[in-house]
Structure formats: C-alpha cells, structure tokens
Write an enzyme that holds these catalytic residues in place. Structure first.
Site, PDB file in Angstrom:
ATOM      1  N   CYS A  77      34.609  45.268 -18.176  1.00 24.07           N
ATOM      2  CA  CYS A  77      33.924  46.356 -17.459  1.00 24.07           C
ATOM      3  C   CYS A  77      33.507  47.452 -18.429  1.00 24.07           C
ATOM      4  CB  CYS A  77      34.837  46.956 -16.390  1.00 24.07           C
ATOM      5  SG  CYS A  77      35.317  45.823 -15.075  1.00 24.07           S
ATOM      6  N   CYS A 134      40.055  46.930 -16.808  1.00 25.28           N
ATOM      7  CA  CYS A 134      39.159  45.784 -17.040  1.00 25.28           C
ATOM      8  C   CYS A 134      38.363  45.987 -18.336  1.00 25.28           C
ATOM      9  CB  CYS A 134      38.218  45.629 -15.841  1.00 25.28           C
ATOM     10  SG  CYS A 134      36.877  44.448 -16.091  1.00 25.28           S
TER      11      CYS A 134
END
Length: 289
Positions: A43, A40
């Site tokens: 993230c 991700c």
C-alpha cells in the site's frame, strides 16, 4: 479550509463523506478508490504513485483514500478482500480496478480508458473562448488539439469556425476539405455555406481588378507586389505570402528588399504559432540560403 470532492484531486474518505465522495462525485468524474492500511507495505509503495497521478491530472479524477482498518464497513460493502485494492468508480458503480501494487504505466492505461483525452479538454476550453469571441486564443488551443487527436473531425470543425471568424478563409477551406463524408454534419454544412459567402464577399473590386491585370501581365513583379499588399490588406494572408514568395523566386531583392520585408512583417503579425508562418518561413529560408 476543508476540501470538498469537487475542489480536490485527493481526499480522505470517512463514514461522513463516503456517499458524497464515492457515489455522488462519481457521476461528475471518475473516482479512484484506494483501500490501504498502515501495516500494508505494498500500500505504501502504491500510494505515492496514485497521488502523483492525481496531482498530474489536476482533478480530472478524484483519488479517494480509504483506510480499510478505520473504515471496515465501507471496505466490506465494496467487497474488498485484500490490500491494497483500487477501484475505479463511475456513475455510482465500480467499473475497473486491481488488487496489489501495480506499475504507473498500468495505472495510466487503466485511467486512459475512462478519462477525457487532453484534446477533449482543450476543445471544451476553446468552446468557452469562442463564446467570448477570443478567437486567437481558441485557435491556438484548437490547432494543438486537432494535431494531437489525429485531426478529429469535431475539433476540425470548431477550428474552421474560428478561422472563419478571423477571416482565415484559406485555412478554413483546407480544414473543411479534409472532413470525411461521414462527419459532414449540420455544423459542417453551416461552415461550408459561411465560407462560400465570405469568399464571395472577400473579392473586392480592387482585388479583382489586380488579379485580372496580372493575368494579362504575369511577369509584372510590381503588379504582383501590389496584389500581395492588397491580399494582406483584405486578410488573405496565405495568398499574400504565396504571391510574395513567387516574387522572391524571380528576384530575391525585388524593390530593394521590400517584398522580403513585407513577408517578414506578415510573419510577425501572424505570430510564430501560426501554421502559415511555419510553412512559408521554411520556404523563404530555403530560397534565401
């Protein structure tokens, strides 16, 4: 050494510590749960911001990092549907949060709704110092907290208590006079009574006699100088400085500079952080220069 939630600002959540970290610890301080994954990209953008804030706040909240791929059951139980997801957990329940990357400003504002203000932490530190009779250290913290909080009444009351313990009666009186009627609680009433007692006891016969003599001879600078010295000896710093300033307004070099020297000695004794010093230094500078 293994970090525990109580000792850490940041911790990695596992199945073994999830209950302690996400639920139990949230009754002690807010827990910011960050659900992320290696794949991700948002993230990875968000995590350094969260870590920076966690370190900056030095344990005021716990940043709990949860790898959603490895801890899928925890993510599922908390209803995580996308990454990154950040939840603020307090008293065992999610109370706020967001999905996707957010700015540092946004996160600070969210945290600010749930974290103690800096002056609240200073107040708690000052209470500990007061309990140990470390009045000078407590007063320094409380003055900063009182200013930064916009003169919050409970902080003002503890500052007044500190001033009374240091025989700073003028400062205590000024603070108590500014406490709104709605905040004039039992603590306030106790401090007012203590102030009145100390004010009565502080007027020694010698001090009263000098004040009465000066009322009869208001232009007698030598008498004013004696009164200033007596004020300082009896811990009436504000009265001493005001009397010396009045002398210097009449004669800037009175007694071969002794009035000015005593004023500077009082500044030195009180210390640069004392509000009386800041007030009277400005006035002295204006007068001399």
């Amino acid at each position: 050494m293994t970090d525990t939630p109580a000792a850490a600002a940041i911790i990695t959540v596992t199945a073994e510590n999830a209950q302690q970290t996400l639920i139990d610890e949230s009754f002690q301080r807010p827990v910011l749960a960050d659900f992320w994954a290696d794949w991700c990209a948002p993230c990875k953008q968000l995590m350094p911001v969260l870590e920076k804030l966690a370190n900056e706040y030095a344990g005021a909240f716990l940043l709990a990092k949860i790898n959603a791929d490895e801890q899928g059951m925890i993510a599922q139980q908390l209803g995580v549907r996308s990454l990154p997801t950040v939840m603020l957990i307090k008293d065992g329940q999610p109370v706020d949060g967001f999905a996707g990357a957010q700015t540092e400003k946004f996160i600070r504002e969210m945290l600010g709704k749930y974290l103690p203000k800096p002056w609240d932490r200073q107040l708690e530190q000052a209470k500990t110092l007061l309990a140990g009779q470390q009045y000078s250290e407590a007063a320094s913290l409380l003055r900063d907290a009182w200013r930064d909080s916009g003169q919050q009444s409970d902080i003002g009351l503890y500052l007044a208590q500190c001033c009374l313990a240091q025989n700073r009666l003028d400062e205590a009186g000024q603070i108590l006079a500014g406490i709104p009627m709605a905040d004039q609680n039992h603590h306030y009433q106790q401090l007012v009574a203590e102030l009145e007692l100390q004010q009565t006891a502080a007027k020694t016969p010698e001090l009263v006699a000098l004040i009465e003599q000066l009322e009869q001879q208001p232009d007698n600078l030598q008498l004013k100088m004696q009164l200033a010295v007596k004020y300082w000896q009896d811990s009436h710093a504000a009265d001493a400085l005001e009397t010396l300033l009045q002398i210097l307004k009449t004669d800037r070099n009175f007694a071969d500079g002794q009035a000015r020297k005593l004023m500077l000695d009082i500044f030195s004794s009180l210390g640069n952080k004392d509000p009386l010093v800041a007030t009277y230094q400005r006035q002295l500078f204006s007068l001399l220069y």
